[in-house]
Design a protein around this motif. Sequence first.
Motif, PDB file in Angstrom:
ATOM      1  N   ASP A 148     -35.930  55.645  45.909  1.00  0.00           N
ATOM      2  CA  ASP A 148     -34.663  55.020  45.528  1.00  0.00           C
ATOM      3  C   ASP A 148     -33.572  55.465  46.500  1.00  0.00           C
ATOM      4  O   ASP A 148     -33.836  56.157  47.483  1.00  0.00           O
ATOM      5  CB  ASP A 148     -34.298  55.356  44.078  1.00  0.00           C
ATOM      6  N   ASN A 149     -32.355  55.087  46.244  1.00  0.00           N
ATOM      7  CA  ASN A 149     -31.253  55.431  47.147  1.00  0.00           C
ATOM      8  C   ASN A 149     -30.984  56.929  47.221  1.00  0.00           C
ATOM      9  O   ASN A 149     -30.499  57.427  48.230  1.00  0.00           O
ATOM     10  CB  ASN A 149     -29.975  54.697  46.711  1.00  0.00           C
ATOM     11  N   GLU A 150     -31.284  57.648  46.142  1.00  0.00           N
ATOM     12  CA  GLU A 150     -31.017  59.090  46.110  1.00  0.00           C
ATOM     13  C   GLU A 150     -32.105  59.896  46.802  1.00  0.00           C
ATOM     14  O   GLU A 150     -31.842  60.964  47.341  1.00  0.00           O
ATOM     15  CB  GLU A 150     -30.838  59.544  44.662  1.00  0.00           C
TER      16      GLU A 150
END
Length: 60
Positions: free
Chosen positions: A18-20
């Motif tokens: 994911d983005n994190e």
Amino acid sequence: MNINDILGRFSILGSNQDNEGNSYSRTLTLTVDHNNRINAKWTIGFDQTQHGTGFLEIIS
């Protein structure tokens, strides 16, 4: 390769896609039952476990 070549307990290090991108450390345990079915146990942290079953097909 045969089914016994993939059995065991494995420590997995990775990161989420994911983005994190949080990293994680998990355990995957692969065993086989009397029908040659692979049993997978995916341990996430200390309190979450997922189970799955399947078969190994070797294509040559």
